[in-house]
Scaffold this motif. Sequence first.
Motif, PDB file in Angstrom:
ATOM      1  N   PRO A  23       0.810  -1.230   0.000  1.00  0.00           N
ATOM      2  CA  PRO A  23       0.000   0.000   0.000  1.00  0.00           C
ATOM      3  C   PRO A  23       0.836   1.270   0.000  1.00  0.00           C
ATOM      4  O   PRO A  23       0.401   2.309  -0.503  1.00  0.00           O
ATOM      5  CB  PRO A  23      -0.828  -0.119   1.288  1.00  0.00           C
ATOM      6  CG  PRO A  23      -0.091  -1.091   2.143  1.00  0.00           C
ATOM      7  CD  PRO A  23       0.569  -2.041   1.199  1.00  0.00           C
ATOM      8  N   GLY A  24       2.056   1.197   0.551  1.00  0.00           N
ATOM      9  CA  GLY A  24       2.918   2.382   0.593  1.00  0.00           C
ATOM     10  C   GLY A  24       3.411   2.818  -0.774  1.00  0.00           C
ATOM     11  O   GLY A  24       3.913   3.942  -0.918  1.00  0.00           O
ATOM     12  N   ASN A  25       3.261   1.955  -1.787  1.00  0.00           N
ATOM     13  CA  ASN A  25       3.706   2.299  -3.145  1.00  0.00           C
ATOM     14  C   ASN A  25       2.669   3.096  -3.930  1.00  0.00           C
ATOM     15  O   ASN A  25       2.916   3.457  -5.082  1.00  0.00           O
ATOM     16  CB  ASN A  25       4.051   1.032  -3.928  1.00  0.00           C
ATOM     17  CG  ASN A  25       5.378   0.434  -3.487  1.00  0.00           C
ATOM     18  OD1 ASN A  25       6.173   1.081  -2.814  1.00  0.00           O
ATOM     19  ND2 ASN A  25       5.617  -0.816  -3.856  1.00  0.00           N
ATOM     20  N   PHE A  26       1.519   3.352  -3.289  1.00  0.00           N
ATOM     21  CA  PHE A  26       0.442   4.049  -4.008  1.00  0.00           C
ATOM     22  C   PHE A  26      -0.072   5.228  -3.184  1.00  0.00           C
ATOM     23  O   PHE A  26      -0.176   5.155  -1.966  1.00  0.00           O
ATOM     24  CB  PHE A  26      -0.710   3.087  -4.318  1.00  0.00           C
ATOM     25  CG  PHE A  26      -0.312   1.944  -5.202  1.00  0.00           C
ATOM     26  CD1 PHE A  26      -0.312   2.079  -6.581  1.00  0.00           C
ATOM     27  CD2 PHE A  26       0.088   0.736  -4.655  1.00  0.00           C
ATOM     28  CE1 PHE A  26       0.072   1.026  -7.398  1.00  0.00           C
ATOM     29  CE2 PHE A  26       0.476  -0.329  -5.458  1.00  0.00           C
ATOM     30  CZ  PHE A  26       0.475  -0.180  -6.830  1.00  0.00           C
ATOM     31  N   GLU A  27      -0.374   6.290  -3.887  1.00  0.00           N
ATOM     32  CA  GLU A  27      -0.901   7.510  -3.251  1.00  0.00           C
ATOM     33  C   GLU A  27      -2.265   7.828  -3.848  1.00  0.00           C
ATOM     34  O   GLU A  27      -2.419   7.847  -5.077  1.00  0.00           O
ATOM     35  CB  GLU A  27       0.064   8.672  -3.485  1.00  0.00           C
ATOM     36  CG  GLU A  27      -0.404  10.014  -2.956  1.00  0.00           C
ATOM     37  CD  GLU A  27       0.554  11.128  -3.327  1.00  0.00           C
ATOM     38  OE1 GLU A  27       0.158  12.014  -4.128  1.00  0.00           O
ATOM     39  OE2 GLU A  27       1.701  11.102  -2.850  1.00  0.00           O
ATOM     40  N   PHE A  28      -3.245   8.075  -2.974  1.00  0.00           N
ATOM     41  CA  PHE A  28      -4.576   8.461  -3.454  1.00  0.00           C
ATOM     42  C   PHE A  28      -4.469   9.844  -4.072  1.00  0.00           C
ATOM     43  O   PHE A  28      -4.082  10.809  -3.413  1.00  0.00           O
ATOM     44  CB  PHE A  28      -5.574   8.453  -2.301  1.00  0.00           C
ATOM     45  CG  PHE A  28      -7.001   8.667  -2.736  1.00  0.00           C
ATOM     46  CD1 PHE A  28      -7.654   7.724  -3.513  1.00  0.00           C
ATOM     47  CD2 PHE A  28      -7.671   9.828  -2.365  1.00  0.00           C
ATOM     48  CE1 PHE A  28      -8.976   7.920  -3.921  1.00  0.00           C
ATOM     49  CE2 PHE A  28      -8.985  10.031  -2.767  1.00  0.00           C
ATOM     50  CZ  PHE A  28      -9.639   9.075  -3.540  1.00  0.00           C
ATOM     51  N   ASN A  29      -4.815   9.953  -5.344  1.00  0.00           N
ATOM     52  CA  ASN A  29      -4.483  11.136  -6.130  1.00  0.00           C
ATOM     53  C   ASN A  29      -5.719  11.841  -6.690  1.00  0.00           C
ATOM     54  O   ASN A  29      -5.603  12.758  -7.488  1.00  0.00           O
ATOM     55  CB  ASN A  29      -3.558  10.711  -7.296  1.00  0.00           C
ATOM     56  CG  ASN A  29      -3.039  11.866  -8.102  1.00  0.00           C
ATOM     57  OD1 ASN A  29      -2.431  12.779  -7.562  1.00  0.00           O
ATOM     58  ND2 ASN A  29      -3.277  11.852  -9.412  1.00  0.00           N
TER      59      ASN A  29
END
Length: 306
Positions: free
Chosen positions: A125-131
């Motif tokens: 999950p740390g590899n993705f940012e809610f954008n």
Amino acid sequence: MKYIEQLLKGNKPVNLWLYLPFPLFFVGLMFLNWIGTKMLHQSTSEIIRANIELYGKNINFLMTVGPMIFMLLMLLAWVLGVQKQSFISLTTSRSKIDFKRIGVSFGIWSLCIIAMFIFQYISNPGNFEFNLKFFPFLGFLVIAIILIPLQVAFEEYFLRGYLMQAIGLASKSRFVALIITSLLFGLLHLANPEVEKLGYSIMIYYIGAGFLLGIMTLMDEGIELALGFHAANNLIGALLVTSNWTAFQTNSIFLDLTPVEEGSSAADLLIQVGILFPLLLLLYSRIYKWNDWKSRLFGKVLTPKP
């Protein structure tokens, strides 16, 4: 009548020389674009980054796919106006275009993309940012729904339609048409920033995808399934998750922050191309009852005797 042989419909003579100008024109433009990039001493990633800073992601996306829309119009004008081939015969061997096939293929691959993303998100999950930014995303959604199918249509009608039929007829070999168009599909992506960042191993995916789409076309005797798959791959991917170094840098829902060195390895690509793609072909073969694989993939293109 099979898909490649659609050129012979109505027993009309086919002038294969007419199939040279458009590919030469397109390849020439691609070469000039490559030369221009080299003369600027900038990488593709740097050019995309500069455009985004100047115009924003949505306008940069328009600038990226816009030329493909122009090329689609040029291709259709040439095929329909100069070569006098019907749009249906360029699309399929069926009496009419099967839009249900396009929808089924789009739906199946969309579900696969979403499932793969969920797995990756749960794993790291740390590899993705809610954008998600509502209004920029809404603007991009409208643009993407209109333009991505047209961009996809150009690539499919040019490679799996126009060139596959012409090369198949010229070589009298379905397999030669499959090989050449699949390799060309990969080479058309050679200037993508993904190649610059991940190295030439990413070509495993691009060429593998070319073979997948070509096999779909030959086995199903039309490009409907290829259109659906390709549209899902580009549209759902661009809307769901992008990164700051890919060809499509969009106002997507998520941003992929995975370090480049941890990105797709050759092994990951081989798994997708060597396992997932064959499973997808197997699923389609069950749905559409494909048979006689040897003849459809390796058989001769039948031409009438003079």
